[in-house]
Structures are given as C-alpha cells and as structure tokens.
Motif scaffolding. Structure first.
Motif, PDB file in Angstrom:
ATOM      1  N   ILE A  71       0.848  -1.197   0.000  1.00 20.01           N
ATOM      2  CA  ILE A  71       0.000   0.000   0.000  1.00 20.01           C
ATOM      3  C   ILE A  71       0.885   1.249   0.000  1.00 20.01           C
ATOM      4  O   ILE A  71       1.922   1.292   0.672  1.00 20.01           O
ATOM      5  N   MET A  72       0.466   2.268  -0.752  1.00 19.56           N
ATOM      6  CA  MET A  72       1.198   3.534  -0.791  1.00 19.56           C
ATOM      7  C   MET A  72       1.234   4.179   0.591  1.00 19.56           C
ATOM      8  O   MET A  72       0.207   4.238   1.282  1.00 19.56           O
ATOM      9  N   ASP A  73       2.401   4.666   0.994  1.00 24.05           N
ATOM     10  CA  ASP A  73       2.559   5.260   2.324  1.00 24.05           C
ATOM     11  C   ASP A  73       1.549   6.381   2.567  1.00 24.05           C
ATOM     12  O   ASP A  73       1.038   6.542   3.685  1.00 24.05           O
ATOM     13  N   ASP A  74       1.251   7.178   1.522  1.00 27.29           N
ATOM     14  CA  ASP A  74       0.287   8.279   1.668  1.00 27.29           C
ATOM     15  C   ASP A  74      -1.066   7.791   2.171  1.00 27.29           C
ATOM     16  O   ASP A  74      -1.792   8.531   2.844  1.00 27.29           O
ATOM     17  N   PHE A  75      -1.417   6.550   1.814  1.00 21.38           N
ATOM     18  CA  PHE A  75      -2.755   6.048   2.095  1.00 21.38           C
ATOM     19  C   PHE A  75      -2.840   5.210   3.360  1.00 21.38           C
ATOM     20  O   PHE A  75      -3.944   4.949   3.850  1.00 21.38           O
ATOM     21  N   GLY A  76      -1.711   4.733   3.875  1.00 21.60           N
ATOM     22  CA  GLY A  76      -1.741   3.928   5.094  1.00 21.60           C
ATOM     23  C   GLY A  76      -0.957   2.641   4.937  1.00 21.60           C
ATOM     24  O   GLY A  76       0.049   2.587   4.227  1.00 21.60           O
ATOM     25  N   THR A  77      -1.430   1.597   5.596  1.00 22.73           N
ATOM     26  CA  THR A  77      -0.718   0.317   5.637  1.00 22.73           C
ATOM     27  C   THR A  77      -1.631  -0.805   5.132  1.00 22.73           C
ATOM     28  O   THR A  77      -2.834  -0.615   4.956  1.00 22.73           O
ATOM     29  N   MET A  78      -1.038  -1.968   4.950  1.00 26.33           N
ATOM     30  CA  MET A  78      -1.836  -3.131   4.566  1.00 26.33           C
ATOM     31  C   MET A  78      -2.854  -3.467   5.657  1.00 26.33           C
ATOM     32  O   MET A  78      -3.975  -3.898   5.371  1.00 26.33           O
ATOM     33  N   GLU A  79      -2.476  -3.234   6.921  1.00 29.63           N
ATOM     34  CA  GLU A  79      -3.425  -3.475   8.022  1.00 29.63           C
ATOM     35  C   GLU A  79      -4.629  -2.535   7.908  1.00 29.63           C
ATOM     36  O   GLU A  79      -5.771  -2.944   8.159  1.00 29.63           O
ATOM     37  N   ASP A  80      -4.367  -1.278   7.531  1.00 28.78           N
ATOM     38  CA  ASP A  80      -5.473  -0.338   7.303  1.00 28.78           C
ATOM     39  C   ASP A  80      -6.388  -0.858   6.199  1.00 28.78           C
ATOM     40  O   ASP A  80      -7.617  -0.819   6.317  1.00 28.78           O
ATOM     41  N   TRP A  81      -5.771  -1.320   5.110  1.00 33.79           N
ATOM     42  CA  TRP A  81      -6.564  -1.816   3.978  1.00 33.79           C
ATOM     43  C   TRP A  81      -7.399  -3.031   4.387  1.00 33.79           C
ATOM     44  O   TRP A  81      -8.577  -3.137   4.019  1.00 33.79           O
ATOM     45  N   GLU A  82      -6.798  -3.942   5.146  1.00 31.44           N
ATOM     46  CA  GLU A  82      -7.535  -5.136   5.578  1.00 31.44           C
ATOM     47  C   GLU A  82      -8.716  -4.756   6.464  1.00 31.44           C
ATOM     48  O   GLU A  82      -9.789  -5.358   6.383  1.00 31.44           O
ATOM     49  N   ARG A  83      -8.521  -3.750   7.300  1.00 37.84           N
ATOM     50  CA  ARG A  83      -9.635  -3.287   8.138  1.00 37.84           C
ATOM     51  C   ARG A  83     -10.730  -2.665   7.256  1.00 37.84           C
ATOM     52  O   ARG A  83     -11.924  -2.872   7.487  1.00 37.84           O
ATOM     53  N   LEU A  84     -10.308  -1.889   6.234  1.00 37.01           N
ATOM     54  CA  LEU A  84     -11.284  -1.309   5.305  1.00 37.01           C
ATOM     55  C   LEU A  84     -12.140  -2.404   4.676  1.00 37.01           C
ATOM     56  O   LEU A  84     -13.370  -2.298   4.636  1.00 37.01           O
ATOM     57  N   LEU A  85     -11.496  -3.458   4.191  1.00 37.11           N
ATOM     58  CA  LEU A  85     -12.238  -4.558   3.571  1.00 37.11           C
ATOM     59  C   LEU A  85     -13.220  -5.173   4.561  1.00 37.11           C
ATOM     60  O   LEU A  85     -14.390  -5.422   4.224  1.00 37.11           O
ATOM     61  N   ASP A  86     -12.765  -5.409   5.788  1.00 37.10           N
ATOM     62  CA  ASP A  86     -13.644  -5.990   6.813  1.00 37.10           C
ATOM     63  C   ASP A  86     -14.836  -5.083   7.101  1.00 37.10           C
ATOM     64  O   ASP A  86     -15.974  -5.555   7.236  1.00 37.10           O
ATOM     65  N   GLU A  87     -14.581  -3.771   7.191  1.00 38.04           N
ATOM     66  CA  GLU A  87     -15.655  -2.826   7.516  1.00 38.04           C
ATOM     67  C   GLU A  87     -16.654  -2.706   6.363  1.00 38.04           C
ATOM     68  O   GLU A  87     -17.860  -2.558   6.586  1.00 38.04           O
ATOM     69  N   ILE A  88     -16.158  -2.779   5.135  1.00 31.00           N
ATOM     70  CA  ILE A  88     -17.062  -2.756   3.973  1.00 31.00           C
ATOM     71  C   ILE A  88     -17.949  -3.996   3.979  1.00 31.00           C
ATOM     72  O   ILE A  88     -19.175  -3.907   3.836  1.00 31.00           O
ATOM     73  N   HIS A  89     -17.339  -5.158   4.163  1.00 32.54           N
ATOM     74  CA  HIS A  89     -18.108  -6.404   4.173  1.00 32.54           C
ATOM     75  C   HIS A  89     -19.085  -6.459   5.342  1.00 32.54           C
ATOM     76  O   HIS A  89     -20.197  -6.988   5.207  1.00 32.54           O
TER      77      HIS A  89
END
Length: 559
Positions: A71-89
């Motif tokens: 993940i691009m540093d500007d946007f956060g971390t892979m952990e942030d992305w995984e949480r995003l996916l969980d919250e969307i689902h």
C-alpha cells in the motif's frame, strides 16, 4: 437473461487521494474512507470501486505501481486496507480494486532489473526496441504528450510507454509476465476483494512489429492507438486470465477500454466467451470533443447522445452488459458539462442521474456526483496537479504559440483535476476534507455545496440518488428491461421506454433550460399506473402530454 448480483448493484468510485484525510497531511487515506463508510451505506450503494492505493511514486496519481503487493505510504498500511475490507463487508457492501497491468512504474523491481542489461531475466517483462535513423523506434505519441519511447543508456535502446515515461508498458507476449500478473490477482482475490476494474486493459496486446502510424502532416509524434487498442491477442489474453483466475471466484469485472465499439464490446462481455462482464467505453464521453480531441471544445448535440446511448443499449441487450457512467476520476463534472451548474444545478444534476440510472446496465457514481459537485476554475496553471493538464499546457502555451486564455478554458471544461478536487464534506475550512493543507485546492463553492447540507435537506441531490438506488432494488424492470428510444430527433427531450414482463417504464428528461412541450407519439402504447420519481413536485398531469420545466425528469410506470 441471467440475474446476477453485479447487474443489480450500484457502484461508487472512490478516488482516495481526494476523498477524506484522517491524519491532517492533506492527502486522503484509507482510514479516512473507513470514517465515511456509514455515509456510503446511507446512500445505498452496493459496491465500492477503489482507485489505486498500491505502492507508487505517484507520477500519475497511483496509476504507476511500484509494488502490487503493498500500500502507498500516503494512504496507510496493509493493516489499514484489511480493516477497510472488513468494515465494507460488515456493512453488506463489496470492494473492487483497480488492476493496472498495461504498465507498471519504472520504479517497480521488474523494471529496475530489466533496464540493467539485455540478458536480465526480467528484460522481456517490458517492450524494448532499437532506435531507427537516429531517433525513436517509431513515431507513436504518448497519451501525455511527446514520444511514447524513452532511451535507456545502459542497454542503448528504447522502452515503450503509452503513458508517462515513468509508466513503461508491460510485455504481455511474455507468458512469464502473464503468470506473475495472474499470481498477483489471485493474491488479492484470496484476501477477499470482490473484483477488479481493469485500467486500459484493451491496450495490452500490441500489433507485431510496432509499425509507424500514418502521418500525413509530418508531425514528430502521432497517435499509434490503432496498433495497441484491441490488439490481435487481446481476447486470447483475457480468456486465459478468466480461465486461470476469474472463473474460480464470484467476482465483478469491468474493463476500461478506450476506442472500443459495440461489436467489439460484445466479444469482451458476452457470457459465453468468458472474458469480462462489462466495459467502460468512451463514445458518449467524446461527443463534446472536436476533431482535435478532448481539448478541442464543442457543444453537446443531444441527438448524438441519444444515438450513442441507444446504440449501446440495444447492441448489448442480451449479448453482454453495459456499465453506466457520466463521471469518473478522468472526466469533468457532468453537472458542469451536460447540465447547468449555476441556476439549475440541483435540477440538472437530478435530471442527469435519472437519465442514467433508468438505463439497462450497472450504474457507477463518482464521489461528489451525489451532492452535485462542479468543475473548478483555478486561475493559475500551477494550481493544477494533473500530469496530462501540465504537459498539455507546456506543449501548447510554453513551447507553442497557443493563447493562454483559450487553453485555460479547455482545462476548465475538460481537465481531469475537475474530478480530483477534495470531496466537500461540510462548510468548515478545506470543506472538512483535511485539517492540513490539501494536496490540491478545494473548490471555493464548498460553503454551499457539501455533504452535510445535502444529507440534512430531504429535497437534495443526495436524497434523490437514494431514491433512484432504492427504486432499482424494488423494480426489476430498471435493471433488466429492454430499451426503446422515442423522439430520436428532438433537440431538447431525451425520452425512452423500458419493457419487462408485461410492464413498461416511461422516462422523460429535458436537457435544456427552456420549458418544452412533450407529447407521447401516437404509435406508442402506454397506460400509466404511477409516477415513480421526478425532480419537480408532481403536478398530476397525464404522462401523454405536458410541459417539461427546465431540466425536468419524470419516470412513470405502466403497461
């Protein structure tokens, strides 16, 4: 017609850099998206399409990927992305990711290796050619101006880049490259993503030999698009991708395909061919461009729009599937483009939404469209961040003799940064997008155009979009019905009928700011039962004959 979740979905595109900044650095990020998921749930959308968040030096706002697994540093971390996916689902929504595999960044490890020597194992992951007669291998022009070739000192030859020189094209003729792409796609799908939007995916097959493009005017560089759009092996590559990856998952796929026509789109999307489910085509988005391309401005002729939309509606009916859009990260704001963003901003935004969402296909909403965000007029070229805008201005004004004011007018009308100004959340500083200094300036009209005002006003554009989305879930005819154009040569009214299992929808829209009389043609049989939606108060007039107000839209259900 087979019923599927992706046909019945409404998609919302997030351009993360401009959506919501959670940490005050002026750049939207993944945590900022998480903060706003309840807003998207309230809107009623089913699928979020996330523009690229992968590791990138950001030469082309993330469409130049240096690591597909990070993940691009500007946007956060892979952990942030995984949480995003969980919250969307967790909210019953789905997530599709951008797949950018026509090219990578020149900072990707593959290219870093490939440029070292001609016998490097990654050499054939890219497209290399020797120069010709002391110049580039051919006369192709980059989409972002200048030559589509860049010289590499270490190996004494050139690599192809259809886009920026920091976006070298990948060589899909190489089966090892293709396997690495498929491996990466499986990695993301196994993480739980629900599909892909594929960036310029119809560019991945180039004509063998990469010949010079016709050049009657003797220009230094010209479009070589006929040699890389819808190339000779494109269907083979997509069928292989489907067989190796996509067929093993219940996912949604849409391919961005500049220069595709209806007949070609049938091949890409027909359910028996096992390629993709939808394409993004650009025919209707080019109708207000003159012969010299997007910066050559001309007014929209509504009859052209009717002809184009009807060609796609009828052409793909039963043979493929349409994606429906008027806005995205590469297009100006449609209320400024085909509507009236001043006196009739609310009415015309609702009218355009009605026109689009009542068609057959899967609708896409671009962030800010649902609150009627408009184009922006920055006076200083330095306030624009887009590489395409900057290169064009440099080529035409700085290096050429074009008129500054005329070029700026083209940028105000068609520039990609119109879609990329920060989302307008409220009337606080920087529209509530960030507590810091935004990466690109906010549109000054955020004081009266913002999500806080829109969600609080029951008659807003936002709540009108909610109604449209709810109707789509309640009325199968909106998703699956056939399409029939009426009044094809009328210069102001766009009207059509949908047919499904004995039911009909009559959709009537006024694309002008003058009142106009509507009469149902005598040969059209329609018995009204109810008015489903409209952007003015119901005047109880009979749908067979009445006067449409400026930018009015009405939808009736009947038999």
């Amino acid at each position: 017609m087979e019923k599927t979740w992706w046909k019945e979905s409404v998609v919302y595109q997030i351009y993360p850099r401009s959506f919501n900044d959670s940490n005050g650095d002026g750049i939207g990020d993944i945590q900022g998206i998480i903060e706003k998921l309840d807003y998207l749930k309230e809107l009623g959308i089913d699928v979020i399409w996330l523009s690229p968040v992968y590791k990138s030096p950001n030469d082309d706002n993330g469409y130049d990927i240096s690591d597909y697994y990070d993940i691009m540093d500007d946007f956060g971390t892979m952990e942030d992305w995984e949480r995003l996916l969980d919250e969307i689902h967790a909210r019953g929504m789905k997530l599709i990711m951008d797949l950018v595999v026509n090219h990578s960044s020149d900072e990707h490890e593959w290219f870093q290796q490939a440029k070292k020597s001609k016998d490097n194992p990654y050499r054939d992951y890219y497209i290399w050619r020797k120069g010709k007669d002391g110049r580039e291998p051919n006369n192709w022009k980059s989409t972002f101006s200048g030559s589509a070739w860049e010289y590499n000192e270490a190996t004494g030859d050139y690599y192809l880049h259809i886009f920026s020189k920091k976006q070298p094209d990948l060589n899909w003729e190489n089966p090892e490259l293709r396997q690495d792409v498929y491996k990466m796609m499986k990695w993301w799908l196994d993480k739980g993503v629900d599909g892909f939007r594929m960036d310029v995916i119809n560019f991945i097959s180039k004509v063998p030999g990469l010949p010079d493009a016709p050049n009657p005017n003797g220009e230094p560089y010209v479009s070589g698009s006929r040699y890389f759009k819808n190339g000779p092996r494109i269907h083979e590559f997509l069928q292989e991708m489907n067989e190796e990856v996509l067929a093993h998952y219940d996912v949604m796929t849409v391919g961005e395909m500049p220069g595709v026509d209806v007949e070609e789109a049938k091949k890409y999307t027909h359910f028996e061919r096992n390629e993709l489910q939808m394409v993004f085509q650009f025919e209707h988005m080019d109708l207000d461009s003159g012969p010299d391309g997007k910066w050559d401005l001309k007014p929209l002729d509504l009859r052209d729009l009717k002809a184009s939309i009807s060609r796609w509606q009828n052409g793909l009916n039963g043979a493929g599937w349409n994606s429906l859009y008027l806005n995205n990260h590469d297009q100006p704001r449609v209320v400024s483009r085909f509507g009236n963003d001043q006196e009739y901003r609310v009415e015309s935004a609702k009218m355009l939404a009605t026109f689009l969402h009542m068609l057959q296909g899967t609708p896409y909403i671009y962030q800010g469209e649902e609150i009627g965000m408009t184009n922006v007029h920055f006076e200083d070229i330095e306030d624009y961040q887009d590489i395409e805008i900057r290169n064009m201005y440099k080529e035409k004004v700085v290096e050429g003799n074009a008129d500054h004011d005329q070029v700026m007018e083209s940028i105000y009308t068609k520039g990609r940064d119109n879609a990329r100004t920060p989302f307008q959340w409220n009337d606080l500083e920087h529209a509530g997008f960030t507590t810091g200094e935004p990466w690109i300036k906010v549109n000054p009209n955020y004081k009266h155009i913002n999500a806080e005002k829109a969600t609080a006003d029951p008659d807003s554009i936002f709540h009108y979009y909610r109604q449209l989305i709810q109707l789509r879930k309640q009325q199968p005819i909106i998703v699956y019905g056939d399409y029939e154009l009426i009044l094809p040569v009328h210069e102001q009214i766009y009207a059509y009928i949908r047919h499904y299992e004995g039911e009909k929808l009559l959709v009537i829209t006024n694309f002008g700011e003058e009142p106009v009389d509507f009469s149902l043609p005598e040969e059209i049989e329609f018995e009204p039962e109810e008015r489903l939606i409209g952007n003015y108060a119901d005047d109880q007039s009979h749908p067979g004959s009445f006067t449409l107000k400026p930018y009015e839209a009405r939808v009736y259900k009947g038999k």
